[in-house]
Design a protein around this motif. Sequence first.
Motif, short mmCIF file in Angstrom:
data_model
loop_
_atom_site.label_atom_id
_atom_site.label_comp_id
_atom_site.label_asym_id
_atom_site.label_seq_id
_atom_site.Cartn_x
_atom_site.Cartn_y
_atom_site.Cartn_z
N HIS A 7 -40.23 -40.27 20.46
CA HIS A 7 -40.14 -40.08 21.64
C HIS A 7 -40.23 -38.63 22.49
N LEU A 8 -40.76 -37.75 21.44
CA LEU A 8 -40.61 -36.40 21.72
C LEU A 8 -41.07 -35.97 23.33
N ASP A 9 -42.00 -36.67 23.71
CA ASP A 9 -42.49 -36.38 24.96
C ASP A 9 -41.64 -36.51 26.20
N THR A 10 -40.82 -37.72 25.87
CA THR A 10 -39.78 -38.48 27.01
C THR A 10 -38.80 -37.63 26.74
N VAL A 11 -38.55 -37.16 25.70
CA VAL A 11 -37.00 -36.40 25.34
C VAL A 11 -37.33 -34.90 26.05
N ARG A 12 -38.34 -34.52 26.02
CA ARG A 12 -38.75 -32.81 26.86
C ARG A 12 -38.87 -33.23 28.20
N ALA A 13 -39.31 -34.41 28.79
CA ALA A 13 -39.56 -34.48 30.18
C ALA A 13 -37.90 -34.84 30.52
N ALA A 14 -37.03 -35.27 29.71
CA ALA A 14 -35.63 -35.60 30.14
C ALA A 14 -34.95 -34.33 30.45
N VAL A 15 -35.26 -33.07 29.38
CA VAL A 15 -34.47 -32.00 29.60
C VAL A 15 -34.79 -31.47 30.95
N THR A 16 -36.14 -31.25 31.14
CA THR A 16 -36.67 -30.82 32.40
C THR A 16 -36.00 -31.55 33.44
N ALA A 17 -35.93 -32.94 33.64
CA ALA A 17 -35.53 -33.33 34.85
C ALA A 17 -33.98 -32.97 34.77
N LEU A 18 -33.33 -33.10 33.81
CA LEU A 18 -32.01 -32.36 33.92
C LEU A 18 -31.58 -31.09 34.71
N TYR A 19 -32.50 -30.12 34.18
CA TYR A 19 -32.58 -28.88 34.75
C TYR A 19 -32.86 -28.96 36.45
N ARG A 20 -33.81 -29.95 36.65
CA ARG A 20 -34.40 -29.84 38.04
C ARG A 20 -33.30 -30.56 39.03
N ARG A 21 -32.62 -31.61 38.40
CA ARG A 21 -31.59 -32.26 39.14
C ARG A 21 -29.99 -31.46 39.17
N LEU A 22 -29.73 -31.11 38.10
CA LEU A 22 -28.51 -30.49 38.06
C LEU A 22 -28.44 -28.91 38.57
N SER A 23 -29.49 -28.32 38.30
CA SER A 23 -29.78 -26.71 38.34
C SER A 23 -29.17 -26.00 36.98
N TYR A 24 -29.66 -24.98 36.92
CA TYR A 24 -29.26 -23.99 35.75
C TYR A 24 -27.79 -23.78 36.06
N ASP A 25 -27.18 -23.55 37.03
CA ASP A 25 -25.72 -23.40 37.12
C ASP A 25 -24.89 -24.37 36.75
N THR A 26 -25.12 -25.54 37.13
CA THR A 26 -24.56 -26.76 36.85
C THR A 26 -24.49 -27.01 35.27
N VAL A 27 -25.75 -26.76 34.76
CA VAL A 27 -25.86 -27.23 33.17
C VAL A 27 -25.23 -26.25 32.51
N GLN A 28 -24.68 -25.07 33.05
CA GLN A 28 -24.03 -24.07 32.37
C GLN A 28 -22.56 -24.29 32.31
N THR A 29 -21.90 -25.34 33.05
CA THR A 29 -20.82 -25.56 33.16
C THR A 29 -20.52 -26.81 32.06
N PHE A 30 -21.21 -27.12 31.39
CA PHE A 30 -21.14 -27.92 30.02
C PHE A 30 -21.37 -27.02 28.75
N ASP A 31 -20.85 -25.88 28.86
CA ASP A 31 -20.85 -25.01 27.62
C ASP A 31 -20.01 -25.34 26.50
N THR A 32 -18.93 -26.26 26.68
CA THR A 32 -18.41 -26.77 25.77
C THR A 32 -18.49 -28.08 25.50
#
Length: 296
Positions: A13-38
């Motif tokens: 499922h690697l292609d879908t996994v990679r697409a999911a990571v991209t989708a997370l950054y696009r929907r949440l933004s870099y700043d929001t992803v960074q709030t999950f640092d712990t």
Amino acid sequence: MANGGPVEHGYPHLDTVRAAVTALYRRLSYDTVQTFDTSVLPADVAFCDSDDLHLGAQRIAHELVRHFRLPDARMIVGFREMTHAANVELTAGPEYFIELNDRFRTHRRDIGAALAHEVMHVYLHRLGLSFPSIPENEILTDTATAYLGAGWLLLDAYREHGEASQKLGYLTPEEFGYVLAKRASVFHEDPSVWFTSPQAYTAYEKGVARARRDAEQPPLTAAGWAGRRRYARDRRHAPRGPAPQSGAPYAFTPDDGGRLRVSFPCPTCHQRIRVPVRGRVRARCSLCRTVLECDT
């Protein structure tokens, strides 16, 4: 949930996994992803034998709600006989009903893993983020759970003892390891110290090795000799027409002025980056802000 049956391995499922990571950054933004640092810590989702079953499950669900920033969501947890590990009824909220497989009455150490996946379903539902098919959506959910700090629980639930086996989630153990390695490289943490399953540790190490290869592909300067040689060959053929690039992550295309450019996936978020072919270039991914050293 694989319980006593064969466990799928590898990276199907690697292609879908990679697409999911991209989708997370696009929907949440870099700043929001960074709030999950712990990440969720083991002590926060520990389940003692002396704990009341329902109160303990509610406590862990509340901790996961807190971790995923869902303060106005209330999880009502119950148990029943079912095929899958768990199920959540996605409604408008604020109450969400999660059903766990009856086997968790006696396998309480894995309740946190099952709840992490279901609470993530609620999180993605509220975000309005989903993939077209049910299997792809489940892979998105597992990937998001791991990347945002609770997926190590799902990998730790993977255990094999002789003919007995157990795995939760839709990713393979190695794919969970891959996503956790991607997260670890961003937040500089080592989830392997929390594993109680030796098989989980092995799968994580394999995922680390696979994730490391993403950062060693040309035109990145960390690419090995063989990759650089193949890249140079494909670059020579590019001006005369499409070069055979089977399996290559990069692609050459001319810009409006006829100058050659190369596109390749960002090793962090997998968004494609396009830079001019002119030797040493420093590129910055606009999505995850990773700075990449390239030799184009």
